[in-house]
Structures are given as structure tokens and as C-alpha cells.
Design an enzyme around this catalytic site. Structure first.
Site, PDB file in Angstrom:
ATOM      1  CE1 TYR A  42      14.427   2.298 -12.992  1.00  0.00           C
ATOM      2  CE2 TYR A  42      15.598   0.927 -14.592  1.00  0.00           C
ATOM      3  CZ  TYR A  42      14.677   1.052 -13.564  1.00  0.00           C
ATOM      4  OH  TYR A  42      14.009  -0.056 -13.093  1.00  0.00           O
TER       5      TYR A  42
ATOM      6  CB  SER B  74      11.965   2.247  -9.232  1.00  0.00           C
ATOM      7  OG  SER B  74      11.824   0.855  -9.080  1.00  0.00           O
TER       8      SER B  74
ATOM      9  CG  ASP C  82       6.129   1.203  -4.085  1.00  0.00           C
ATOM     10  OD1 ASP C  82       5.895   0.176  -4.766  1.00  0.00           O
ATOM     11  OD2 ASP C  82       7.096   1.950  -4.293  1.00  0.00           O
TER      12      ASP C  82
ATOM     13  CG  HIS D 167       6.908   1.114  -8.044  1.00  0.00           C
ATOM     14  ND1 HIS D 167       7.746   1.356  -6.971  1.00  0.00           N
ATOM     15  CD2 HIS D 167       7.729   0.906  -9.114  1.00  0.00           C
ATOM     16  CE1 HIS D 167       9.003   1.295  -7.375  1.00  0.00           C
ATOM     17  NE2 HIS D 167       9.025   1.028  -8.661  1.00  0.00           N
TER      18      HIS D 167
END
Length: 477
Positions: free
Chosen positions: A256, A337, A420, A452
Site C-alpha cells: 500500500y 486504491s 466507486d 471503492h
């Protein structure tokens, strides 16, 4: 008052239209409510006010500090940068406190509560009736410590006895009680709920989720890779106890690296059944941009330093290969994301390093990210592409702008959702269209529901996961 018509309500505060958010909220110590108003100028800076007796009073706090709690008349804040004043020098990542009455009078005197170390940062602060609990993250492993003040005002600490190899989350701490809950989990232990008494510190297990895969056949190791600038970057590897180090193991590296979000050990039946039991190795990366070592770890990869997060990720991939856990042919990566942006940067920067990429609800067109949905609020993380000198560094990693027709890329699997409302599906759509126009082999799935998260219910989540794992096994086994 509750029930008052909106047109009859008295405005307390109006924020600037350029700010990210305005909110009103209330903190409680054991007796007194404290009404606060926050105006977030950016994702990481805010002005704080107390609303008292019909007046709004600005608090003399650093704009990048974060309010963590209110305890026995004192306000506790976490510093996101070093603070030097007449009271002393306080380190970035430290928690300091001051009397609320002094803050309101603009005569704040700060005192140190706890300060981070080279390996330990503060993951969570919780306030019970008689004590403060700090959930430390020490080399990405949780440690829960109780702090109480003695008669001289010095803080005395006692560790709560939990296993050191997992992740703790403190829950339901109330300032009129000394009882609270702790959730404990690890890669190989299902989520379990404990009750803890703040005085006795005796954890009692109430209930745990059942084992969903043969966890006894696997082990967890923590390693450190050396990034391009010499920084040691931690990562966890979950693998079979009898794993052969011959470079042929299908390996999934997850990442991430943004917004000060820490990736901690956690139990996943989905990964256990669909990856580990299928002969796969699972790797969790703790790259810069996250919060694993406090604010400095996050800020090291902000804006013009974004490439540091990507270099960390590449260093872990290369370390896995050097250890012969896997090889490029058998190495896949996954993220969503901001992690989807990481995936896009990863395969455009080093297409030779991976043979599978699961890129989910991603940011990819970094020239227009601030024009779409919530994107403008993330300029504190990435920078503003409308400013030429900031676009100059953003475009060096923007995946959409770093595709080249004559480069051989791994077959990427993109997933997004029509609904999203956080990261616009246009990012993934444009990227796939451009790749197809270049003749690049690519897979794409757009769910029409789910926001999302990419899936609206368990059936959709199962379908999405099954596609991802089938793809990974097809590419890597």
C-alpha cells in the site's frame, strides 16, 4: 438543540471553501465535555477551536498535530513534526499534553507523555477511567502498555501480557470505566476478542473465530530489505514450514505505502485457503508512505519523494528473489486504491520484476487525479499536478504517462467498480484502453456495484477474489 429546524439554527463556524473539511465534535474526560471545531485546511493540516459559552476560541497547536484525547483536564496531541518552544524540544511522533484551561488562555505549557524510538511508533492511544493505554508498533509488531501517573506526576508503565507476534486493536475504552476489549490476531491466528481490566491487566479470552485453513503447516518470518538509499524496509513472509528455497514458489507480494496507513499482521481465511494451501507464499510489505514507524516513515515518501515507496517495494521483490523464495517468473503483486497506484508504478517502472499484477480500484492518471471525485483532497499526499514544478515529479511515476508501446509488460489484471465514489473508475478504464491500443495484453473487470470496496456483498467479494486467485495461479504456478 436536537429537533431545531435547520433555518433556525445558529451557525457556529464556517470554513473556507478551499479547505478539505470542517467538523464539530465532543471529547469527554471523566466529567467534563469539551466541544471542538476542526477546520482541515489540507489532508494533514488543521486549525482547532474550542466552543465554550457561545464563543469560539482558537487553540495554539501546531497545524499538523493531531488531537488524540482528553484526560483529567488535559488535551493530548501527537506531533507530526518536531516542536521546539520554551517548554523543551519534542520529537516528531511524540505525544505531548497541556491543560485545556491553559490552552484556552493561550498560555499552554506542554509536557511529554511518550516519545517514539528508532523502531517503535504509536499506533493507538486509549483513555480509560484511571489510565492511558498506548498500542505501540515495534518493528510492525503490537505491544500494549498501560501508563499511570504517580503522586509526583511521573508516568509509570506496565505492559499488558499479549503474544508479541500479532496485531492488537484496543476497543470500547470508556472514560467512566476500567474495563475494555482487545482484538488480537496474526497471520496464522484467527481474530480473538479479549476483555481486559485496566487495574489488574488480566486479559480474558471471550471468543475467537474458528480456524479456516491448516495454519499449523505454515510459519511467519520477518525480513528486512535494503532500499536504494540504504533504508532498511521490513516485510513479513507467510510460507510452508517445509518450503524449498529453489526460486519456484508462487509468491504474492502485497503493498500500500501511503496516507500513514500501517499494514499489520492479520488473519485471512481467503488467503489461507486460496493461496497458502494452494502452494503459494504470501508477503506483506511495510514500505515508506505507511505509518509503521510513525510520521517520519510516512513523510519520507510524500510528494517529490514518492519514488521512495516504489524503490522500497522493488527492494523487497529483489530480496525475495535473492533469498530464492521465488523468482520474477513466479512473483505476483497486488494492491488497491493508493496500492493500485503502487501496482501501476511497479509494473511500468520494473516490468521485468513481476509476472502477475492485480491492480484494484487504482489511481493511474496522475495528471487529472485532482479533478475526479475526492482526488483534490489527496494533493497533500501526491502534490498538485496543475503546478508545473509539482507535475514535473508526479509525471515521472504516473502510470498512465509511463506506458511505452515497445516494452514487454506482464499481463495485468485491473479491477474497478462503476460505483466507486472515491477513486473514479475512469483511471482503470483509460489505462486499459491505452494498453489495448498499444497491443498490450491486459485483463479487465468492472463490477457495476460495490463502491471503492469493489464488491457490494459477500457473493460479489467471493467472485472477485476467485478471479484474482485463479489469475495469480495461472500466471505464477
Amino acid at each position: 438543540q436536537r429537533g431545531t429546524a435547520l433555518e433556525q439554527a445558529k451557525p457556529i463556524f464556517t470554513g473556507d471553501k478551499t479547505s478539505v473539511a470542517v467538523s464539530g465534535w465532543v471529547l469527554f474526560d471523566d466529567k467534563t465535555p469539551l466541544s471542538l471545531v476542526t477546520e482541515a485546511h489540507t489532508f494533514y493540516t488543521a486549525s482547532q477551536y474550542v466552543y465554550q459559552d457561545g464563543k469560539l476560541i482558537g487553540l495554539p497547536l501546531p497545524q499538523d498535530a493531531e488531537i488524540k484525547g482528553y484526560f483529567k483536564g488535559k488535551l493530548f496531541i501527537e506531533l507530526k513534526s518536531d516542536l521546539t518552544n520554551k517548554d523543551g524540544n519534542f520529537k516528531q511522533g511524540a505525544v505531548v499534553y497541556a491543560d485545556v484551561a491553559d490552552l484556552i488562555a493561550q498560555k499552554a505549557k506542554f509536557s511529554l507523555f511518550v516519545s517514539p524510538t528508532q523502531t517503535a511508533s504509536i499506533a493507538q492511544l486509549s483513555f480509560s477511567k484511571s489510565a492511558i493505554f498506548v498500542n505501540w508498533l515495534d518493528n510492525v509488531k503490537s505491544k500494549l502498555v498501560r501508563y499511570e501517573q504517580d503522586e509526583k506526576g511521573a508516568w509509570q508503565s506496565t505492559q499488558v501480557p499479549f503474544e508479541a507476534n500479532g496485531a492488537l486493536t484496543v476497543m470500547d475504552v470508556e472514560q467512566d470505566s476500567d474495563d475494555f476489549f482487545v482484538n488480537y490476531t496474526s497471520f496464522l491466528e484467527p481474530s480473538s476478542l479479549y476483555t481486559v481490566n485496566a487495574k489488574t491487566l488480566n486479559p480474558k479470552k471471550i471468543k475467537g473465530m474458528p480456524q479456516q485453513f491448516a495454519a499449523d503447516k505454515f510459519k511467519t518470518e520477518q525480513y528486512f530489505a535494503t532500499s536504494k538509499d540504504g533504508t532498511k524496509v521490513p516485510y513479513f513472509v507467510v510460507m510452508a514450514k517445509d518450503l524449498k528455497l529453489d526460486g519456484t514458489n508462487p509468491t504474492l507480494l502485497y503493498g500500500y505505502g501511503g496516507f500513514e496507513v500501517s499494514l499489520r499482521p492479520s488473519y485471512s481465511a481467503t488467503i489461507g485457503k486460496n493461496w497458502l494451501e494452494q502452494g503459494g507464499v504470501y508477503v506483506l510489505s511495510n514500505i515508506r508512505g505507511g505509518g509503521e514507524y510513525g510520521p517520519a516513515w510516512h513523510q519520507a515518501a510524500l510528494k517529490q519523494n514518492r519514488h521512495k515507496a516504489y524503490e522500497d517495494f522493488e527492494a523487497i521483490a529483489e530480496d525475495l528473489i535473492a533469498r530464492k523464495i521465488t523468482s520474477s517468473k513466479h512473483l505476483g503483486i497486488q494492491g488497491g486504491s493508493n496500492g493500485g497506484l503502487l501496482m501501476g508504478a511497479a509494473f511500468t517502472r520494473r516490468p521485468d520484476l513481476y509476472n502477475a499484477v492485480v491492480c484494484q480500484v487504482p489511481l493511474l492518471d496522475m495528471f487529472r487525479f485532482n479533478k475526479l471525485l475526492a482526488g483534490a483532497s489527496w494533493m497533500g499526499e501526491y502534490g498538485n499536478p496543475d503546478i508545473p514544478e509539482e507535475w514535473a515529479y508526479i509525471k515521472t511515476y504516473s502510470p498512465y504517462h509511463n506506458l511505452h508501446k515497445d516494452v514487454h509488460y506482464p499481463k495485468v489484471f485491473f479491477t474497478t467498480s462503476t460505483r466507486d465514489d472515491r477513486v473514479h473508475p475512469g483511471h482503470a478504464r483509460k489505462m486499459v484502453a491505452k494498453m489495448k491500443d498499444m497491443g498490450i495484453d491486459v485483463l479487465y473487470y468492472e463490477n457495476i456495484e460495490g463502491g471503492h470496496a469493489g464488491a457490494a456483498d459477500n457473493n460479489q467479494a467471493a467472485e472477485l477474489n476467485s478471479m484474482a486467485f485463479a489469475y495469480l495461479l495461472q500466471q505464477l504456478r
